[in-house]
Design a protein around this motif. Sequence first.
Motif, mmCIF file in Angstrom:
data_model
loop_
_atom_site.group_PDB
_atom_site.id
_atom_site.type_symbol
_atom_site.label_atom_id
_atom_site.label_comp_id
_atom_site.label_asym_id
_atom_site.label_seq_id
_atom_site.Cartn_x
_atom_site.Cartn_y
_atom_site.Cartn_z
ATOM 1 N N GLY A 78 0.889 2.433 11.449
ATOM 2 C CA GLY A 78 2.068 2.906 10.749
ATOM 3 C C GLY A 78 1.757 3.400 9.352
ATOM 4 N N LYS A 79 0.612 3.031 8.844
ATOM 5 C CA LYS A 79 0.275 3.447 7.486
ATOM 6 C C LYS A 79 -0.377 4.824 7.443
ATOM 7 C CE LYS A 79 1.685 -0.309 5.642
ATOM 8 N NZ LYS A 79 2.912 -0.293 4.873
ATOM 9 N N GLU A 128 9.373 -3.556 9.323
ATOM 10 C CA GLU A 128 8.621 -2.417 8.808
ATOM 11 C C GLU A 128 7.526 -2.000 9.797
ATOM 12 O OE1 GLU A 128 9.581 -0.850 6.306
ATOM 13 O OE2 GLU A 128 7.914 0.556 6.021
ATOM 14 N N THR A 180 -0.829 8.388 6.937
ATOM 15 C CA THR A 180 0.020 9.346 6.249
ATOM 16 C C THR A 180 -0.483 10.766 6.441
ATOM 17 O OG1 THR A 180 -1.272 8.920 4.292
ATOM 18 C CG2 THR A 180 0.863 7.804 4.466
ATOM 19 N N ASN A 207 7.123 1.503 11.741
ATOM 20 C CA ASN A 207 5.908 2.308 11.618
ATOM 21 C C ASN A 207 5.265 2.576 12.967
ATOM 22 O OD1 ASN A 207 6.031 2.667 8.880
ATOM 23 N ND2 ASN A 207 4.929 0.777 8.423
ATOM 24 N N ARG A 230 7.165 5.200 14.656
ATOM 25 C CA ARG A 230 6.845 6.517 14.111
ATOM 26 C C ARG A 230 5.535 7.036 14.690
ATOM 27 N NH1 ARG A 230 8.273 5.449 7.796
ATOM 28 N NH2 ARG A 230 10.528 5.639 7.984
ATOM 29 N N ASN A 231 4.594 6.142 14.882
ATOM 30 C CA ASN A 231 3.321 6.580 15.473
ATOM 31 C C ASN A 231 3.504 7.095 16.890
ATOM 32 O OD1 ASN A 231 1.438 6.355 13.475
ATOM 33 N ND2 ASN A 231 1.207 4.153 13.761
#
Length: 596
Positions: free
Chosen positions: A202-203, A377, A205, A381, A384-385
């Motif tokens: 999830g991190k 969170e 960017t 994330n 989102r991935n």
Amino acid sequence: QSQDASQDACAISPKAIVSDACASYSTLERLNRNVKPALDELTQTTDFFSHYRLNLFNKRCPFWNDENGMCGNIACAVETLDNEADIPEVWRASELGKLEGPRAKHPGKGVQKERPERPLQGKLGADVGESCVVEYDDECDDRDYCVPEDESASSKGDYVSLLRNPERFTGYAGDGAKGVWDAVYRENCFQKSSFPESAALGKITTPKGPAAMDFKAVIDAAGRQQALEEQRQHNPLTPFVAKTGLEHEDECLEKRVFYRVMSGMHASISTHLCWDFLNQTTGQWQPNVNCYIGRLHKYPERISNLYFNYALLTRAIAKLGPYLSRHDAYTFCTGDRGQDAATRAKVLAVTEKASSVPQIFDESLMFKNGEGPSLKEDFRNRFRNVSRLMDCVGCDKCRLWGKLQTAGYGTALKVLFEFDNNDEPQPPLLKRTELVALFNTYARLSSSLTAIQKFRTMVEEAEAAVPDQLDQGRKEAEKPNHIPDRAKKPRHVIVSTIVSTSTEPLTPAPSEPVEGDIVDDHDLPEYENNTFRSAFDEEIGKVMTALGQVWDSWVAFPRICWYIISTELVRLWQFYIGLPVSPRTWGFVRPDADEL
Ligand SMILES: Cc1cc2nc3c(=O)[nH]c(=O)nc-3n(C[C@H](O)[C@H](O)[C@H](O)COP(=O)(O)OP(=O)(O)OC[C@H]3O[C@@H](n4cnc5c(N)ncnc54)[C@H](O)[C@@H]3O)c2cc1C
């Protein structure tokens, strides 16, 4: 509503929390029969909900080099359909996966400001009111569960007609498709202790950042997934037992829900491709029972997850109803009040019907106890991935529906978890793409529920037909997994007449029974290869029997010769000395067809 009260309301079994949704299969099916007509009306007759904007071509897969997985190139097509060159071009995988119909580009900011009344640059078709399709740019929200479509692309994407690009069989398969699904399920590995936050997917960017390494870091978890899969394969064939995701029972609700959403989405896609399957022999689109048995019927947990998703989305849609009716911000056709009112009425008809079963899913239980709050969170994330992973799908039509459905589930989660957040009294407004994705994903699940019921009837009919024809004992011995031979046969499944219970848009009912299946054996999924294997074994058995008979006749030949010679000598002697001659006891007989 208090947490205790909702737990009581969900207490439909001693392990209430495991069933996760507070409704039975039959309740959901009944609800679906009630909601579906309004939902079809909304998604099939309004411009707003039948067109979707997405960045289909300008985003690269951020996790790996996806060129080998592209269905557009012939290598992928050959991988999935053997002898592709022999197939008419329109039926090739690369063709089936293409988008159809006109597309229009999203207007740039300048155009939106200058000419808001006529914002689209392209042409969508004569029947489309452009003001009902266009979406004005909105700021992204931290509370989104999906990546904004324009995150890494210069273009805002195209508007495509969902009606002209139905979700159905495309022939997309092989390593490319499997790689995406594997990566989707790997996202389910919430392992906070062994999987440091800094490495969490999830991190990510930037595209092509540390993501590829992170995928390797969690590769072990795939082994566990495989073990679960093997465990699943031993499930008895009782598709509607309340055995919902038992292998995830030891996990907390949040992790289980994440897995279920993914698996339910996968199951829904499988349902549609089996239901709207191309028979490349006849060129007809028709249900493929064998495909259903292999991908769904044998895996009750997958069907259960699909139903779970239906409950989840029903709850989100019901919850959204009051917001949609209250907030003037939601206009469905800017510039055309009449059409706006008509579309709004259709939306509210769906939300109202979806509200008819209260307590269908209790989101207030999530992210509350134990490690729950800290998971939110992470959950977001990871989701989102998954939405980023959809850019790795190598088939245009599959990518369209994969992106739309992840966006739809993302919107549902946003509604469920962010709309009554006490910390933030102002609920986030939904973008046009989110609303379109949400209602169309709901419509996909709705069609899947209908198709699953029809498939189930077909299997039951096939099962009922078998005892009349076969000796029961022999049938039980020969039937692996209690699936009737007729239903398991890979290339010659006769689809019995489909009982139509609704105005099902997906149903391309065949005019007369025809044979199904098109994929060649070396590329067939395991279930189809199983049948090929048994046919192969049967042939080998026959050859061995024939060889045995030849061997026996060779062994018997000298004895037969001796018998013929000795009896003929006796008869000759009888004739010579004047005795009555015994009748001949041997003769040449041609074998009949059965013996051959
Ligand atoms: C996002 C996406 C969208 C797609 N859309 C389409 C489409 O519209 N039309 C089309 O024809 N093809 C589509 N495909 C391809 C299709 O989903 C299959 O990948 C393909 O048909 C090959 O199927 P398979 O039998 O090899 O197993 P797959 O469906 O690829 O499954 C891979 C593995 O996942 C596991 N699995 C399967 N189903 C589930 C489940 N429900 N829950 C948990 N685990 C499961 C099994 O172990 C299986 O071996 C899509 C693929 C992706 C990734």
